[in-house]
Write an enzyme that holds these catalytic residues in place. Sequence first.
Site, PDB file in Angstrom:
ATOM      1  N   LYS A   2       0.749  -1.208  -0.105  1.00 37.07           N
ATOM      2  CA  LYS A   2       0.181  -0.053  -0.061  1.00 37.07           C
ATOM      3  C   LYS A   2       0.997   1.159  -0.032  1.00 37.07           C
ATOM      4  O   LYS A   2       1.531   1.477   0.976  1.00 37.07           O
ATOM      5  CB  LYS A   2      -0.978   0.086   1.258  1.00 37.07           C
ATOM      6  CG  LYS A   2      -2.052   1.010   1.111  1.00 37.07           C
ATOM      7  CD  LYS A   2      -2.571   1.817   2.028  1.00 37.07           C
ATOM      8  CE  LYS A   2      -2.005   2.903   2.962  1.00 37.07           C
ATOM      9  NZ  LYS A   2      -1.576   4.115   2.272  1.00 37.07           N
ATOM     10  N   GLU A  57      10.150   0.868  10.585  1.00 38.69           N
ATOM     11  CA  GLU A  57      11.050   1.696  10.301  1.00 38.69           C
ATOM     12  C   GLU A  57      10.381   3.296  10.539  1.00 38.69           C
ATOM     13  O   GLU A  57       9.395   3.574   9.885  1.00 38.69           O
ATOM     14  CB  GLU A  57      11.597   1.878   9.089  1.00 38.69           C
ATOM     15  CG  GLU A  57      12.998   2.334   8.838  1.00 38.69           C
ATOM     16  CD  GLU A  57      12.961   3.680   8.314  1.00 38.69           C
ATOM     17  OE1 GLU A  57      12.659   4.645   9.099  1.00 38.69           O
ATOM     18  OE2 GLU A  57      13.065   3.934   7.072  1.00 38.69           O
ATOM     19  N   CYS A  75      13.411  10.593   7.070  1.00 38.48           N
ATOM     20  CA  CYS A  75      13.303  10.179   8.541  1.00 38.48           C
ATOM     21  C   CYS A  75      14.669  10.262   9.331  1.00 38.48           C
ATOM     22  O   CYS A  75      14.826  10.136  10.773  1.00 38.48           O
ATOM     23  CB  CYS A  75      12.939   8.675   8.643  1.00 38.48           C
ATOM     24  SG  CYS A  75      13.839   7.527   7.392  1.00 38.48           S
ATOM     25  N   GLU A  77       9.519  15.371  15.666  1.00 39.41           N
ATOM     26  CA  GLU A  77       9.778  15.277  14.245  1.00 39.41           C
ATOM     27  C   GLU A  77       9.065  16.377  13.496  1.00 39.41           C
ATOM     28  O   GLU A  77       7.841  16.191  13.296  1.00 39.41           O
ATOM     29  CB  GLU A  77       9.731  13.895  13.610  1.00 39.41           C
ATOM     30  CG  GLU A  77      10.338  13.563  12.313  1.00 39.41           C
ATOM     31  CD  GLU A  77      10.161  12.200  12.059  1.00 39.41           C
ATOM     32  OE1 GLU A  77       8.868  11.396  12.136  1.00 39.41           O
ATOM     33  OE2 GLU A  77      11.167  11.648  11.348  1.00 39.41           O
TER      34      GLU A  77
HETATM   35  P1  NAP Z   1       2.018   8.007   8.433  1.00 41.60           P
HETATM   36  O1  NAP Z   1       0.655   8.091   8.499  1.00 41.60           O
HETATM   37  O2  NAP Z   1       2.681   7.455   9.351  1.00 41.60           O
HETATM   38  O3  NAP Z   1       2.051   7.168   6.950  1.00 41.60           O
HETATM   39  C1  NAP Z   1       2.851   6.252   6.405  1.00 41.60           C
HETATM   40  C2  NAP Z   1       1.982   5.286   5.860  1.00 41.60           C
HETATM   41  O4  NAP Z   1       1.241   4.552   6.786  1.00 41.60           O
HETATM   42  C3  NAP Z   1       1.073   5.616   4.740  1.00 41.60           C
HETATM   43  O5  NAP Z   1       0.933   4.751   3.735  1.00 41.60           O
HETATM   44  C4  NAP Z   1      -0.175   5.900   5.649  1.00 41.60           C
HETATM   45  O6  NAP Z   1      -1.291   5.802   4.423  1.00 41.60           O
HETATM   46  C5  NAP Z   1      -0.143   4.757   6.294  1.00 41.60           C
HETATM   47  N1  NAP Z   1      -1.174   4.649   7.500  1.00 41.60           N
HETATM   48  C6  NAP Z   1      -1.498   5.745   8.125  1.00 41.60           C
HETATM   49  N2  NAP Z   1      -2.300   5.312   9.222  1.00 41.60           N
HETATM   50  C7  NAP Z   1      -2.355   3.990   9.190  1.00 41.60           C
HETATM   51  C8  NAP Z   1      -3.113   2.955   9.827  1.00 41.60           C
HETATM   52  N3  NAP Z   1      -3.969   3.297  10.974  1.00 41.60           N
HETATM   53  N4  NAP Z   1      -2.817   1.551   9.726  1.00 41.60           N
HETATM   54  C9  NAP Z   1      -2.092   1.360   8.814  1.00 41.60           C
HETATM   55  N5  NAP Z   1      -1.305   2.023   7.796  1.00 41.60           N
HETATM   56  C10 NAP Z   1      -1.623   3.567   8.004  1.00 41.60           C
HETATM   57  O7  NAP Z   1       2.846   9.306   8.165  1.00 41.60           O
HETATM   58  P2  NAP Z   1       2.334  10.757   7.580  1.00 41.60           P
HETATM   59  O8  NAP Z   1       0.924  11.022   8.276  1.00 41.60           O
HETATM   60  O9  NAP Z   1       2.180  10.869   6.225  1.00 41.60           O
HETATM   61  O10 NAP Z   1       3.403  11.788   8.171  1.00 41.60           O
HETATM   62  C11 NAP Z   1       2.987  12.369   9.323  1.00 41.60           C
HETATM   63  C12 NAP Z   1       4.568  12.380  10.180  1.00 41.60           C
HETATM   64  O11 NAP Z   1       5.044  11.152   9.981  1.00 41.60           O
HETATM   65  C13 NAP Z   1       5.565  13.098   9.140  1.00 41.60           C
HETATM   66  O12 NAP Z   1       5.391  14.558   9.667  1.00 41.60           O
HETATM   67  C14 NAP Z   1       6.688  12.658   9.896  1.00 41.60           C
HETATM   68  O13 NAP Z   1       7.073  13.390  10.837  1.00 41.60           O
HETATM   69  C15 NAP Z   1       6.465  11.167   9.937  1.00 41.60           C
HETATM   70  N6  NAP Z   1       6.968  10.337   8.779  1.00 41.60           N
HETATM   71  C16 NAP Z   1       7.975   9.541   8.875  1.00 41.60           C
HETATM   72  C17 NAP Z   1       8.306   8.585   7.439  1.00 41.60           C
HETATM   73  C18 NAP Z   1       9.646   7.934   7.919  1.00 41.60           C
HETATM   74  O14 NAP Z   1      10.149   7.782   6.850  1.00 41.60           O
HETATM   75  N7  NAP Z   1       9.899   7.336   8.892  1.00 41.60           N
HETATM   76  C19 NAP Z   1       7.706   8.973   6.612  1.00 41.60           C
HETATM   77  C20 NAP Z   1       6.694   9.619   6.361  1.00 41.60           C
HETATM   78  C21 NAP Z   1       6.137  10.356   7.509  1.00 41.60           C
HETATM   79  P3  NAP Z   1      -1.716   7.380   3.975  1.00 41.60           P
HETATM   80  O15 NAP Z   1      -0.695   8.084   3.508  1.00 41.60           O
HETATM   81  O16 NAP Z   1      -2.424   7.028   2.694  1.00 41.60           O
HETATM   82  O17 NAP Z   1      -2.782   7.687   4.884  1.00 41.60           O
END
Ligand code: NAP
Length: 497
Positions: free
Chosen positions: A191, A266, A300, A401
């Site tokens: 996904k 991760e 990250c 973050e």
């Molecule tokens: P996120 O919600 O953790 O998104 C990462 C992935 O998880 C996306 O594919 C997201 O889907 C999915 N996801 C979200 N809620 C889920 C759930 N309850 N069950 C299963 N999968 C789920 O991150 P974000 O909201 O895009 O970003 C928020 C913050 O996360 C950023 O500001 C940053 O601090 C952090 N982040 C970290 C990384 C990293 O590389 N470690 C990457 C991105 C973000 P959808 O996007 O389709 O909702």
Amino acid sequence: MGAAVQLQSAVERFVSAPVRKMLIDGKWVEAASGKTFETINPATGQVLARVAEGDKEDIDRAARAARRTFDDGRWARFNPGERQRLLLKIADLIDANGDELAQLETLDNGKPFMESRHVDIPAAAETFRYYAGWVTKIYGETNPSDAAFFNFTLREPVGVCGQIIPWNFPLLMCAWKLAPALACGNTCVLKPAEQTPLTALRLGELLLEAGVPAGVVNIVPGFGPTAGGALVRHPMVDKIAFTGSTEVGKEIHRETASTLKRVSLELGGKSPNIVFSDADMDAAVQGALLGVFFCAGQVCCAGTRLFVEQKTHDEFADKLAKTAAGMKQGPGLDPETRIGPLVSQEQLERVTGYLEVGKKEGAKALIGGERNTAKGLEKGYYVKPTVFTGVRNDMKIAREEIFGPVVSVIPFKDENDAVLQGNDTAYGLAAGVWTRDVSKAHRVARAIRAGTVWVNCYNVFDPSSPFGGYKESGYGRELGRYAVDLYTQVKSVWLQI
Ligand code: NAP
Ligand code: MG
């Protein structure tokens, strides 16, 4: 503004389809609900493409296809040599379509074309190539058991892998997840993030072109709580591999406790990048910039807490700010752009929110500190590269973050203080150390509690080198032979002689 990269007709074709469908069991299909969602070009705020919106029912279809394909031995019958050639072919197809993929990535994510074309896309190809090498080198062992028995181990695939990835490195994260999983003989339901589904879907076409059998890789775009949640809960899924926020990682950890699915996480970071006074200052400035402005800071392992030894602090901060001010911000398709927009309106609000918090807490922005609404950029999600000084390690902007082009410069007294402050964080993904003193470099590299430490460099990666977190940055190591451990399990077989 420089001349934009000329869009390839293949890219125009890809984004202009009435709906970009999902890949289930080797076929491109619409969502069972018929629903779609829009993906936005963050440089303009305009709709880029319309994509099928996967939900529980689609995840169920995909998981069943992956299960069937795993259980009926269709994929297992590919002998290792054939599987290796398949992965090599995928790598070659990514390279052959490199310009197109890089353009799509830049359009969907916003990152500079310089980055997508020269980092993300080639690194994705290299990841497939690296794991192609592993296919023929995954061994079991014979064990020194009692002579009355012959005991050996088989290293078997885990089964159906649910893979959930973020939007910061859309294609590269597909490669980090799919390449080792396929090398080890698993089947997958992937996904992509809602913000950046396009290169994952284009990769799906390339996988079919390479000859990946139907059902081996299923790609279901959709939202986290719906499609992602359904994947995490699906009883036919054996393993979840997740990259994203620590918050969602914890939710997945809780959710999978009831089924004991295998999980690797991760997650986020707040990485210390430590500059000693004896370092090569010009190199450290360049490294600090790369550490925090690559992908507009949406990384990250970004080195967001920049610890600088007291006596060089002011000079270093000034130099950093001056050099950062010279980095061109603009649309990713402009070949001169070094810092693009943030990925979404949501990230824009999140990051500018932190900028306000930082200023209220007493941090001083040497440069930036606000949204960039220069002519031509008003509609995009641009935040100016920001260098904060006057930051203490206990301030919110130094603990949470931010995921934007924002660095906090924090002074330290001596080596011990640098390590104490560096480790004073909930995270432990990465760290940087800048010094000419080899012994000090080794001492600090050992003392820092993080999964990766870069000495006199930053953001260096190789498919052979493990990547993952200490503490709340997650568990499990991706890349290298460690991913082979993540995607296999060991069976002990006993024979009475
Ligand atoms: P996120 O919600 O953790 O998104 C990462 C992935 O998880 C996306 O594919 C997201 O889907 C999915 N996801 C979200 N809620 C889920 C759930 N309850 N069950 C299963 N999968 C789920 O991150 P974000 O909201 O895009 O970003 C928020 C913050 O996360 C950023 O500001 C940053 O601090 C952090 N982040 C970290 C990384 C990293 O590389 N470690 C990457 C991105 C973000 P959808 O996007 O389709 O909702
Ligand atoms: Mg997008």
